[in-house]
Design a protein around this motif. Sequence first.
Motif, short mmCIF file in Angstrom:
data_model
loop_
_atom_site.label_atom_id
_atom_site.label_comp_id
_atom_site.label_asym_id
_atom_site.label_seq_id
_atom_site.Cartn_x
_atom_site.Cartn_y
_atom_site.Cartn_z
N VAL A 1 5.33 -3.09 20.10
CA VAL A 1 5.34 -4.47 19.59
C VAL A 1 5.87 -5.43 20.66
O VAL A 1 6.51 -5.00 21.62
CB VAL A 1 6.19 -4.58 18.31
N ARG A 2 5.61 -6.71 20.44
CA ARG A 2 6.08 -7.73 21.38
C ARG A 2 7.54 -8.12 21.14
O ARG A 2 8.32 -8.27 22.07
CB ARG A 2 5.21 -8.98 21.28
N ASP A 3 7.89 -8.34 19.86
CA ASP A 3 9.22 -8.82 19.49
C ASP A 3 9.82 -7.81 18.51
O ASP A 3 9.45 -7.79 17.34
CB ASP A 3 9.10 -10.20 18.86
N LEU A 4 10.73 -6.99 18.98
CA LEU A 4 11.26 -5.88 18.17
C LEU A 4 11.95 -6.37 16.90
O LEU A 4 11.71 -5.81 15.82
CB LEU A 4 12.21 -5.03 18.99
N LYS A 5 12.78 -7.38 16.99
CA LYS A 5 13.51 -7.83 15.80
C LYS A 5 12.56 -8.35 14.72
O LYS A 5 12.71 -8.02 13.54
CB LYS A 5 14.55 -8.88 16.17
N ALA A 6 11.58 -9.16 15.11
CA ALA A 6 10.62 -9.69 14.13
C ALA A 6 9.78 -8.55 13.55
O ALA A 6 9.54 -8.49 12.34
CB ALA A 6 9.72 -10.73 14.79
N SER A 7 9.35 -7.63 14.39
CA SER A 7 8.53 -6.51 13.92
C SER A 7 9.32 -5.57 13.02
O SER A 7 8.80 -5.07 12.03
CB SER A 7 7.94 -5.74 15.10
N ALA A 8 10.58 -5.34 13.35
CA ALA A 8 11.41 -4.47 12.52
C ALA A 8 11.52 -5.05 11.10
O ALA A 8 11.43 -4.30 10.12
CB ALA A 8 12.79 -4.29 13.13
N LYS A 9 11.64 -6.35 10.99
CA LYS A 9 11.70 -6.99 9.67
C LYS A 9 10.39 -6.79 8.91
O LYS A 9 10.38 -6.52 7.72
CB LYS A 9 12.02 -8.48 9.80
N ASN B 1 -4.07 -8.76 5.05
CA ASN B 1 -5.48 -8.62 4.67
C ASN B 1 -5.76 -7.18 4.26
O ASN B 1 -5.57 -6.25 5.05
CB ASN B 1 -6.36 -9.03 5.85
N THR B 2 -6.25 -7.01 3.04
CA THR B 2 -6.56 -5.67 2.51
C THR B 2 -8.05 -5.50 2.24
O THR B 2 -8.45 -4.65 1.45
CB THR B 2 -5.76 -5.40 1.22
N ASP B 3 -8.89 -6.30 2.91
CA ASP B 3 -10.33 -6.24 2.68
C ASP B 3 -10.98 -4.94 3.14
O ASP B 3 -12.04 -4.58 2.64
CB ASP B 3 -11.03 -7.42 3.37
N LEU B 4 -10.37 -4.25 4.09
CA LEU B 4 -10.98 -3.03 4.62
C LEU B 4 -10.48 -1.80 3.87
O LEU B 4 -9.79 -0.94 4.40
CB LEU B 4 -10.69 -2.89 6.12
N ALA C 1 -9.73 10.91 -0.26
CA ALA C 1 -8.65 9.95 0.03
C ALA C 1 -9.08 8.52 -0.28
O ALA C 1 -10.26 8.20 -0.27
CB ALA C 1 -8.23 10.05 1.48
N ARG C 2 -8.05 7.67 -0.50
CA ARG C 2 -8.22 6.22 -0.56
C ARG C 2 -7.50 5.66 0.66
O ARG C 2 -6.38 6.08 0.96
CB ARG C 2 -7.59 5.64 -1.82
N VAL C 3 -8.14 4.72 1.34
CA VAL C 3 -7.58 4.19 2.58
C VAL C 3 -7.78 2.68 2.63
O VAL C 3 -8.83 2.17 2.23
CB VAL C 3 -8.28 4.83 3.81
N VAL C 4 -6.78 1.99 3.13
CA VAL C 4 -6.93 0.59 3.46
C VAL C 4 -6.46 0.43 4.91
O VAL C 4 -5.41 0.94 5.29
CB VAL C 4 -6.17 -0.36 2.49
N MET C 5 -7.29 -0.23 5.70
CA MET C 5 -6.95 -0.49 7.10
C MET C 5 -6.34 -1.88 7.19
O MET C 5 -6.91 -2.85 6.70
CB MET C 5 -8.20 -0.43 7.99
N VAL C 6 -5.15 -1.96 7.80
CA VAL C 6 -4.46 -3.24 7.97
C VAL C 6 -3.98 -3.36 9.41
O VAL C 6 -4.00 -2.37 10.17
CB VAL C 6 -3.27 -3.38 6.99
N THR C 7 -3.54 -4.55 9.76
CA THR C 7 -2.95 -4.74 11.09
C THR C 7 -1.58 -5.37 10.92
O THR C 7 -1.33 -6.14 9.99
CB THR C 7 -3.82 -5.65 11.99
N ASP C 8 -0.68 -5.00 11.83
CA ASP C 8 0.65 -5.62 11.84
C ASP C 8 0.54 -6.95 12.59
O ASP C 8 -0.53 -7.30 13.10
CB ASP C 8 1.70 -4.66 12.41
N PRO C 9 1.61 -7.73 12.67
CA PRO C 9 1.54 -9.03 13.34
C PRO C 9 1.13 -8.97 14.81
O PRO C 9 0.64 -9.97 15.36
CB PRO C 9 2.96 -9.58 13.20
N ASP C 10 1.28 -7.81 15.46
CA ASP C 10 0.87 -7.67 16.86
C ASP C 10 -0.57 -7.18 17.01
O ASP C 10 -1.07 -7.08 18.13
CB ASP C 10 1.80 -6.71 17.60
#
Length: 118
Positions: free
Chosen positions: A12-20, A83-86, A93-102
Amino acid sequence: MSFENAIASVAVRDLKASAKWYERLLGRPADSHPMAEVFEWKFPRGGWLQVYELPERAGATSCTLAVTDFEEQLRKLKEMEVNTDLESSGEKARVVMVTDPDGNHLAIAQALDPTMAR
């Protein structure tokens, strides 16, 4: 020698923000903060998720997080405005693909086939 476990690592770029963000996703604070640039979460059935600060690699990770209640996790993701469209399902299995802020890709999955949930 045999392998005993695995750790998924997310840059990640910003550890503190990503940890939250990951605390909200996982529903709890990190289990460990072993180095200034690392937070870690341990899972009940083994394995770890390690979030670490390395801006030049941020957004290039893909991993799968297994859940036991897919609907609850979808609700939580929507509350987080992720976004949970994917979303897809099959016999196993059931799967949803998401992305984190980075931009790291996370598959949130629930095994439907009992042989996959071991």
